[in-house]
Design an enzyme around this catalytic site. Structure first.
Site, PDB file in Angstrom:
ATOM      1  N   LYS A  24      15.217  97.047  24.421  1.00  0.00           N
ATOM      2  CA  LYS A  24      16.314  96.089  24.253  1.00  0.00           C
ATOM      3  C   LYS A  24      16.607  96.003  22.754  1.00  0.00           C
ATOM      4  CE  LYS A  24      17.664  91.332  25.317  1.00  0.00           C
ATOM      5  NZ  LYS A  24      17.145  90.050  24.864  1.00  0.00           N
ATOM      6  N   ASP A  65       6.383  87.284  26.865  1.00  0.00           N
ATOM      7  CA  ASP A  65       6.863  88.525  27.476  1.00  0.00           C
ATOM      8  C   ASP A  65       6.106  88.788  28.775  1.00  0.00           C
ATOM      9  OD1 ASP A  65       8.506  88.827  25.317  1.00  0.00           O
ATOM     10  OD2 ASP A  65       7.351  90.428  24.359  1.00  0.00           O
ATOM     11  N   HIS A 104       6.872  82.895  21.835  1.00  0.00           N
ATOM     12  CA  HIS A 104       7.617  83.234  20.616  1.00  0.00           C
ATOM     13  C   HIS A 104       9.111  83.012  20.828  1.00  0.00           C
ATOM     14  CE1 HIS A 104       7.182  86.917  23.033  1.00  0.00           C
ATOM     15  NE2 HIS A 104       8.309  87.353  22.505  1.00  0.00           N
ATOM     16  N   HIS A 141       9.686  81.955  24.731  1.00  0.00           N
ATOM     17  CA  HIS A 141       9.254  82.616  25.963  1.00  0.00           C
ATOM     18  C   HIS A 141       7.991  83.431  25.677  1.00  0.00           C
ATOM     19  CE1 HIS A 141      11.294  85.777  23.741  1.00  0.00           C
ATOM     20  NE2 HIS A 141      10.683  86.669  24.510  1.00  0.00           N
TER      21      HIS A 141
END
Length: 360
Positions: free
Chosen positions: A219, A240, A294, A238
């Site tokens: 991304k 990962d 993060h 969030h």
């Protein structure tokens, strides 16, 4: 004179270039998040005094000297357990190749928005690969100050080349080479992390699907300049879902990680890559390795571009659960068994519950 305000547009880049002085309300974070937001450059300056994300030199793992190898593996284990994130140097990817990756990504985003729209994804129909922006899919209706380009880059036989950018001309060649080299770095990290858990060196790689099935999803995040960086986020907080995430950036700050109840701003470390431990490894390691919360700040002065590559197990093929070697009567399993797809659904459900409960 009233500040110029635009309503939400399809692309954040278009909004940023429209000359607005106040961001649309859809991009303003809830009040509960705003007390510690700020311009990424200012936050980076403030962070010089406090704790820093550790820098780990992987060169020691390539040596024949067993004591040096062990010391390197132990340092990775310690940082993965205490922080869940690290800057890695001497990772083995040539710096000229990294520069090319930065160049072709920037050249794609330098194209006019109309040109990039030819690669637009369609999240409503499940087509997530391509050019996109965050849709308001959470209860608070919040948007993020970024556009992105998303595609699977490895294994090559699973990549849909029809969605890859045709411009610049060497985008495909550069990205393919980077994917191959990065897959090697991922294998190396998984060996080191396996040893850190007292497991055979190939254990984590095998559990995640191996060369055949572990997917590398890239991304490219494009964060335009933002007139009110104390109100917006490039990416909301969030963890990962991946096993590992690797991040390159254009040396503009923005990443913050949540450690010991406060946000720590990542420094820009030359010639490094950032590695995050994701939920998948936290589960397999039974919580020995941490998937750290993060988020991404924005700034007024410079566009930030980051390249995040998520190493994901296949969605249905593998059941993720703490490895039996790490579960005892004294240390029971901390996570229930679920497939990667079920874990993603679980997180989306949990997030929607939190959005409904959180004060606006």
């Amino acid at each position: 004179m009233a500040a110029k305000v635009a309503s939400a547009a399809a692309r954040v880049e278009s909004l940023a270039k429209s000359g607005l002085e106040a961001i649309p309300t859809e991009y303003v974070r809830p009040e509960s998040e705003r007390f510690d937001l700020g311009d990424a450059f200012e936050e980076e300056k403030k962070a010089e005094e406090g704790p820093q994300i550790p820098v780990v030199d992987l060169k020691g793992f390539d040596t024949e000297d067993e004591a040096v190898r062990r010391a390197c593996a132990e340092e990775v284990r310690r940082v993965a357990s205490e922080w869940g994130v690290m800057h890695i140097v001497n990772h083995g990817i040539p710096l000229e190749l990294i520069e090319k990756v930065r160049r072709v990504g920037k050249e794609f985003f330098d194209l006019p928005v109309e040109e990039k729209e030819k690669y637009a994804n369609d999240q409503s129909s499940g087509k997530i690969a391509g050019y996109g922006s965050k849709l308001a899919n959470n209860a608070s209706g919040q948007l993020e100050w970024e556009d992105y380009f998303f595609h699977l880059i490895f294994p090559h036989d699973k990549a849909d080349m029809s969605v890859w950018p045709k411009h610049p001309a060497d985008y495909v060649e550069v990205t393919k080479e980077f994917a191959e080299r990065l897959r090697g770095v991922a294998s190396n990290m998984l060996v080191i992390l396996s040893l850190g858990l007292g497991l055979e060196e190939g254990k984590l790689e095998k559990e995640l699907g191996g060369m055949e099935d572990l997917l590398l999803q890239m991304k490219i995040n494009y964060y335009p300049k933002c007139p009110q960086p104390d109100l917006a986020l490039g990416v909301e907080a969030h963890t990962d879902v991946s096993s590992l995430s690797f991040i390159l950036h254009n040396m503009v700050p923005g990443l913050q990680v949540y450690k010991d109840n406060k946000w720590v701003t990542a420094k820009c470390v030359p010639d490094s890559m950032i590695v995050h431990i994701g939920d998948t490894l936290e589960i397999l390691s039974n919580g020995n390795y941490k998937s750290i919360l993060h988020r991404g700040l924005v700034n007024k002065e410079k566009v930030r571009i980051s390249w995040a590559v998520f190493c994901e197990p296949p969605k249905e093929k593998i059941v993720l659960k703490p490895l039996p070697e790490l579960v005892t009567d004294q240390i029971p399993a901390k996570f229930p068994p679920r497939t990667f797809a079920q874990h993603i659904q679980y997180k989306l459900f949990k997030k929607s519950q939190e959005d409904v409960a959180s004060p606006k």
